[in-house]
Design an enzyme around this catalytic site. Structure first.
Site, PDB file in Angstrom:
ATOM      1  N   LYS A 193       0.816  -1.218   0.000  1.00  0.00           N
ATOM      2  CA  LYS A 193       0.000   0.000   0.000  1.00  0.00           C
ATOM      3  C   LYS A 193       0.847   1.263   0.000  1.00  0.00           C
ATOM      4  O   LYS A 193       2.046   1.219   0.292  1.00  0.00           O
ATOM      5  CB  LYS A 193      -0.964  -0.022   1.192  1.00  0.00           C
ATOM      6  N   ARG A 233      -3.326  -9.923   5.329  1.00  0.00           N
ATOM      7  CA  ARG A 233      -3.715  -9.992   3.913  1.00  0.00           C
ATOM      8  C   ARG A 233      -2.551  -9.486   3.065  1.00  0.00           C
ATOM      9  O   ARG A 233      -2.166  -8.322   3.185  1.00  0.00           O
ATOM     10  CB  ARG A 233      -4.967  -9.136   3.709  1.00  0.00           C
TER      11      ARG A 233
HETATM   12  C1  YH5 Z   1      -7.688  -4.385   3.539  1.00  0.00           C
HETATM   13  O1  YH5 Z   1      -6.810  -3.649   4.018  1.00  0.00           O
HETATM   14  N1  YH5 Z   1      -7.475  -3.757   1.080  1.00  0.00           N
HETATM   15  S1  YH5 Z   1      -7.957  -3.625  -1.593  1.00  0.00           S
HETATM   16  C2  YH5 Z   1      -3.455  -0.006  -2.983  1.00  0.00           C
HETATM   17  C3  YH5 Z   1      -2.186  -0.534  -3.164  1.00  0.00           C
HETATM   18  C4  YH5 Z   1      -1.927  -1.842  -2.820  1.00  0.00           C
HETATM   19  C5  YH5 Z   1      -2.933  -2.625  -2.314  1.00  0.00           C
HETATM   20  C6  YH5 Z   1      -1.270   1.542  -3.866  1.00  0.00           C
HETATM   21  N2  YH5 Z   1      -9.121  -5.058   0.371  1.00  0.00           N
HETATM   22  C7  YH5 Z   1      -7.995  -4.423   2.147  1.00  0.00           C
HETATM   23  O2  YH5 Z   1      -5.013  -4.124  -1.247  1.00  0.00           O
HETATM   24  N3  YH5 Z   1      -9.739  -6.022   2.526  1.00  0.00           N
HETATM   25  C8  YH5 Z   1      -8.179  -4.163   0.029  1.00  0.00           C
HETATM   26  O3  YH5 Z   1      -1.157   0.183  -3.659  1.00  0.00           O
HETATM   27  C9  YH5 Z   1      -9.011  -5.234   1.706  1.00  0.00           C
HETATM   28  N4  YH5 Z   1      -8.443  -5.190   4.330  1.00  0.00           N
HETATM   29  C10 YH5 Z   1      -9.443  -5.992   3.841  1.00  0.00           C
HETATM   30  N5  YH5 Z   1     -10.125  -6.739   4.701  1.00  0.00           N
HETATM   31  C11 YH5 Z   1      -6.632  -2.443  -1.512  1.00  0.00           C
HETATM   32  C12 YH5 Z   1      -5.269  -3.002  -1.605  1.00  0.00           C
HETATM   33  C13 YH5 Z   1      -4.209  -2.118  -2.146  1.00  0.00           C
HETATM   34  C14 YH5 Z   1      -4.477  -0.813  -2.480  1.00  0.00           C
END
Ligand code: YH5
Length: 298
Positions: free
Chosen positions: A226, A260
């Protein structure tokens, strides 16, 4: 609530949370794996998921909708067409529980019919019909904190006290679930790293994750790749593996039951190191850590 070890009953799988478990991210969006059409997309998502299981994933999180603020909304039919074939293929071929990452009640129902045994909803069952669907399906649910929705969440980020406010939100959603007939045994909570939060908020949440464990249900943490990792390390999305692994270790140390992640093999290693060191911790000595460098006035 948990005198011994919390277990999550996910269909016929029991996810034993005696040690932190790894939830592997499987995005089924057209550009995530291939551009060779629906079937190729399904096949590459399934192959990727099976590889993550081999690397040690304890569960798979299948998602067909991007939650990025600038992402185009995905229609119900499109989301179904993306995730259902992947879940069907995986449920007969894989040894770990499958989670569906969705906020739509229709997708929850179709996914569970196809073999999913866990619901991961970033909207914490606030969409119309989602609470009733989850209650009826009877599978565990992860309730995540997000102010507003993915398009509005980063617009006006302000907290007087991020820990108190996020915990208040999650407490309210847990209560709403209880009112709808969802057992506390089937709940997991998540402070929602990066969802309507700035770096200072994400750091406060990670440093004080144990504050959420007090609610008596397992805590899930998603920090993998993230922007908070990018802001700390100065690295782009594909170079955030080490930073993400370090954050996963801290989340586990601070009480997360489920982490996750995208990078399963690397996370597995850092969690093994943590477990080995924790097992060697002496209970009869309280050894206070000292900073590496002590200034004269200390
Ligand atoms: C979460 O924290 N996050 S989707 C931006 C990124 C990298 C990854 C800029 N679904 C979560 O993973 N479900 C997502 O780089 C989730 N907890 C739960 N339970 C976002 C994501 C991401 C966004």
């Amino acid at each position: 609530m948990f005198d011994t070890v919390p277990n999550l009953q996910c269909g016929h799988h029991v996810l034993k949370l005696d040690v932190p478990r790894i939830m592997a991210i499987v995005n089924v969006t057209p550009d995530s794996f291939s551009d060779g059409g629906r079937l190729a997309n399904t096949e590459s998502a399934v192959a990727h998921a099976l590889k993550l299981v081999e690397q040690g994933a304890d569960m798979l999180d299948i998602g067909g909708e991007s939650t990025r603020p600038d992402a185009a909304p995905v229609s119900l039919q499109e989301e179904l067409d993306r995730v259902v074939p992947v879940i069907e293929a995986l449920s007969t071929r894989c040894s770990v529980p499958i989670s569906i990452d969705t906020s739509k009640p229709e997708v929850m129902r179709a996914a569970v019919a196809a073999g999913a045994v866990f619901i991961n909803d970033v909207a914490a069952l606030r969409h119309e019909g989602a609470m009733a669907a989850a209650a009826e399906l009877g599978v565990p649910v992860c309730l995540m904190h997000m102010p507003g929705n993915p398009r509005t969440m980063q617009k006006e980020v302000h907290y007087d006290d991020v820990l108190v406010q996020v915990r208040q939100f999650l407490t309210e959603r847990m209560f709403a679930c209880e009112m709808a007939g969802i057992s506390k045994k089937n709940l997991v909570i998540d402070p929602g790293f990066g969802f309507g939060k700035h770096l200072e908020h994400n750091l406060a949440l990670l440093a004080n994750l144990a504050y959420f464990c007090e609610l008596g249900v397992p805590v899930l943490a998603g920090v993998s790749r993230k922007s908070m990792i990018g802001q700390i390390t100065g690295r782009g999305i594909d170079a955030r593996v080490s930073g993400s692994a370090a954050a996963a270790m801290l989340a586990a140390q601070n009480g997360a039951g489920i982490i996750r992640v995208h990078d399963v093999a690397e996370t597995k290693d850092v969690l093994a190191v943590l477990a080995a060191v924790q097992a060697a911790k002496r209970k009869d000595h309280s050894v206070k850590a000292k900073p590496a460098i002590q200034w004269p006035e200390d």
